[in-house]
Design a protein around this motif. Structure first.
Motif, PDB file in Angstrom:
ATOM      1  N   MET A  39      44.445   4.369  24.625  1.00 45.45           N
ATOM      2  CA  MET A  39      43.717   5.522  24.107  1.00 45.45           C
ATOM      3  C   MET A  39      44.512   6.230  23.004  1.00 45.45           C
ATOM      4  SD  MET A  39      41.338   7.785  24.199  1.00 45.45           S
ATOM      5  CE  MET A  39      41.225   9.457  23.604  1.00 45.45           C
ATOM      6  N   LEU A  40      45.833   6.160  23.095  1.00 47.83           N
ATOM      7  CA  LEU A  40      46.693   6.840  22.129  1.00 47.83           C
ATOM      8  C   LEU A  40      46.498   6.298  20.717  1.00 47.83           C
ATOM      9  CD1 LEU A  40      48.951   8.977  21.900  1.00 47.83           C
ATOM     10  CD2 LEU A  40      50.601   7.133  22.272  1.00 47.83           C
ATOM     11  N   PRO A  87      34.293   4.386  35.630  1.00 50.51           N
ATOM     12  CA  PRO A  87      35.672   4.376  35.105  1.00 50.51           C
ATOM     13  C   PRO A  87      35.689   4.246  33.587  1.00 50.51           C
ATOM     14  CG  PRO A  87      35.142   2.241  36.027  1.00 50.51           C
ATOM     15  CD  PRO A  87      33.964   3.129  36.326  1.00 50.51           C
ATOM     16  N   ALA A  88      35.190   5.262  32.917  1.00 49.62           N
ATOM     17  CA  ALA A  88      35.084   5.244  31.455  1.00 49.62           C
ATOM     18  C   ALA A  88      35.957   6.346  30.875  1.00 49.62           C
ATOM     19  CB  ALA A  88      33.631   5.443  31.022  1.00 49.62           C
ATOM     20  N   VAL A  89      36.773   5.984  29.902  1.00 49.66           N
ATOM     21  CA  VAL A  89      37.632   6.941  29.210  1.00 49.66           C
ATOM     22  C   VAL A  89      36.854   7.537  28.038  1.00 49.66           C
ATOM     23  CG1 VAL A  89      39.744   7.225  27.861  1.00 49.66           C
ATOM     24  CG2 VAL A  89      39.741   5.759  29.886  1.00 49.66           C
ATOM     25  N   ALA A 365      30.617  -0.749  31.380  1.00 50.72           N
ATOM     26  CA  ALA A 365      31.605  -0.293  32.355  1.00 50.72           C
ATOM     27  C   ALA A 365      31.092  -0.472  33.777  1.00 50.72           C
ATOM     28  CB  ALA A 365      31.955   1.173  32.103  1.00 50.72           C
ATOM     29  N   SER A 366      29.816  -0.213  34.000  1.00 53.16           N
ATOM     30  CA  SER A 366      29.265  -0.381  35.346  1.00 53.16           C
ATOM     31  C   SER A 366      29.306  -1.843  35.769  1.00 53.16           C
ATOM     32  CB  SER A 366      27.829   0.146  35.393  1.00 53.16           C
ATOM     33  OG  SER A 366      26.971  -0.648  34.584  1.00 53.16           O
ATOM     34  N   VAL A 406      35.381   2.279  23.824  1.00 52.68           N
ATOM     35  CA  VAL A 406      35.000   0.886  24.050  1.00 52.68           C
ATOM     36  C   VAL A 406      36.234   0.034  24.333  1.00 52.68           C
ATOM     37  CG1 VAL A 406      33.822  -1.105  23.037  1.00 52.68           C
ATOM     38  CG2 VAL A 406      32.991   1.201  22.568  1.00 52.68           C
ATOM     39  N   GLU A 407      37.365   0.387  23.719  1.00 53.67           N
ATOM     40  CA  GLU A 407      38.593  -0.371  23.959  1.00 53.67           C
ATOM     41  C   GLU A 407      38.996  -0.317  25.431  1.00 53.67           C
ATOM     42  OE1 GLU A 407      38.215   2.041  21.817  1.00 53.67           O
ATOM     43  OE2 GLU A 407      38.831   1.437  19.793  1.00 53.67           O
ATOM     44  N   ASN A 408      38.887   0.871  26.027  1.00 49.58           N
ATOM     45  CA  ASN A 408      39.262   0.995  27.430  1.00 49.58           C
ATOM     46  C   ASN A 408      38.259   0.320  28.351  1.00 49.58           C
ATOM     47  OD1 ASN A 408      40.576   3.507  25.992  1.00 49.58           O
ATOM     48  ND2 ASN A 408      41.716   3.207  27.883  1.00 49.58           N
ATOM     49  N   VAL A 409      36.992   0.270  27.946  1.00 47.41           N
ATOM     50  CA  VAL A 409      36.008  -0.487  28.725  1.00 47.41           C
ATOM     51  C   VAL A 409      36.370  -1.966  28.707  1.00 47.41           C
ATOM     52  CG1 VAL A 409      33.587  -1.191  28.843  1.00 47.41           C
ATOM     53  CG2 VAL A 409      34.164   1.190  28.378  1.00 47.41           C
TER      54      VAL A 409
END
Length: 436
Positions: A39-40, A87-89, A365-366, A406-409
């Protein structure tokens, strides 16, 4: 409730941890920190692109990054607890770069360079001996309506902390340029804040009125892909080509992530934990950072162009050196927002794009977290909370709106861990490191 097209446990059988199951605490903390590191990248890239164009300094850029991380942590917690509970950032979105660039290039903001006001201020500063007396004087001496307000909000921190000026006539040009940049940065930031606050109302209304849930029934991959692709293609020239600015670091990182995550995922140095599959970003990021640090310390960039040094050296970002040791972001820290119809309508277009993007990310994500597909009312609730998040972006001054990362997904599928707890702890990392 919408019909479930596939049972929860029939989606991705190879995931080890679904949305309600959690790894060990040590593994959870490492996975959460990996989500924070991923995320950074977005949180640093967007302010790096926009803040210099606004007239901001390295210190301003560091403060904006801290604010963006802090608000992203708040939005992620709100979404995980009250929104879709997936679990979505939630983080900064590139969809807002184009309307923000439009605001930055507004002629009324570009014209903020009144030399008469600056000369009045500089003559005042020359006759003042200390920061305290400068602030006291500026509170009673009306320099001008356009100059008095932003400097009072800044409290002269940027002017006095970043460097030491001997207010001699030889330094007037340097101080003048610095002060002009500060004023334009503050006024532009306030315009962006006002546009975000107004645009967020559209998302809040569409979300909590359940209208977006009705629209989502007609969304399909065939319909959403062109919209998201157009946003990505519009920013392509600002994204992937940057790898070419420092190919000796960017290309090894790209190849290393692919190799570790795809070809070494079955290698288990530790019998119980597949570390190459679980922590590819942490492993590759650490290796490449050490590699780039060695290149910098070894003098590989001493005779290189300035652009190459900025992209490749590890000591040119000036983020750590200019960031305060302790900074607690708070609403309206840049001053009250300013509102413009043109700016608001431009920002609304980005809000609509981010809503479509977030809807697709929620569904992905789901599926990756082995959860049932979110029904219409859950999507509407998530979009509504995301609208509140964009309002927080505007109130705090993050220079961009927020959407599902989207990257974290994608990281959920890469690590085969869809635990909600991991995302919640990563939000804690965001808020902690934005303050300290």
């Amino acid at each position: 409730m919408a019909e479930i097209t596939h049972p929860p446990m029939d989606q991705l059988q190879d995931l080890e941890y679904c949305i309600d199951s959690n790894p060990s605490w040590a593994e959870t903390i490492l996975l959460a920190f990996q989500n924070y590191i991923l995320m950074l990248g977005t949180s640093v890239m967007i302010p790096t692109l926009l803040v210099p164009a606004m007239g901001g300094t390295d210190r301003d850029k560091a403060l904006v990054i801290q604010t963006l991380l802090f608000v992203a942590g708040i939005n992620t917690v709100l979404q995980a607890l009250f929104g879709t509970r997936l679990p979505a950032v939630i983080g900064g979105s590139y969809a807002y770069v184009i309307p923000v660039a439009y605001i930055i290039n507004d002629p009324s903001l570009q014209r903020i360079s009144d030399r008469h006001d600056v000369s009045c201020l500089l003559h005042l500063l020359i006759n003042i001996g200390s920061k305290k007396s400068a602030m006291e004087t500026l509170h009673v001496v009306p320099i001008s309506a356009s100059f008095y307000i932003p400097l009072r909000v800044l409290s002269f921190d940027s002017l006095f902390k970043n460097r030491t000026f001997s207010f001699a006539r030889g330094n007037l040009k340097e101080v003048s340029s610095h002060v002009i940049g500060l004023q334009r940065f503050i006024q532009t930031m306030r315009a962006i804040q006002g546009a975000l606050v107004i645009a967020s109302s559209i998302q809040i209304i569409l979300g909590y009125s359940q209208v977006w849930g009705l629209f989502s029934r007609f969304f399909s991959p065939l319909g959403m892909s062109p919209v998201v692709a157009l946003v990505g293609l519009g920013l392509f020239q600002r994204g992937f080509p940057l790898l070419g600015n420092c190919v000796e670091i960017g290309l090894p990182m790209l190849l290393l992530v692919i190799g570790v995550s795809q070809y070494l995922k079955h290698v288990r140095p530790l019998r119980d934990i597949p570390i190459f599959e679980r922590f590819p970003i942490l492993i590759c990021g650490t290796i490449i950072w050490i590699y780039s640090l060695i290149l910098t310390a070894g003098g590989a960039y001493h005779n290189k162009p300035i652009a190459t040094q900025i992209s490749c050296r590890t000591d040119r970002a000036n983020l750590i050196s200019t960031a305060p040791w302790f900074k607690f972001p708070y609403p309206l820290q840049w001053g009250p927002p300013t509102f413009s119809a043109g700016h608001s309508f431009a920002m609304m277009s980005a809000v609509l794009v981010s809503m479509v993007e977030s809807t697709g990310a929620y569904k992905a994500a789901s599926r990756l977290a082995i959860a049932t597909p979110p029904p219409a009312y859950v999507l509407s609730r998530g979009i509504g909370w995301q609208g509140i998040g964009i309002m927080l972006d505007g109130l705090f001054g993050t220079v961009t709106g927020s959407t599902v990362s989207v990257e974290n997904v994608g990281l959920l599928g890469l690590t085969r861990v869809g635990s909600r707890r991991v995302v919640q702890i990563s939000a804690g990392f965001m808020m902690f490191f934005s303050i300290f």
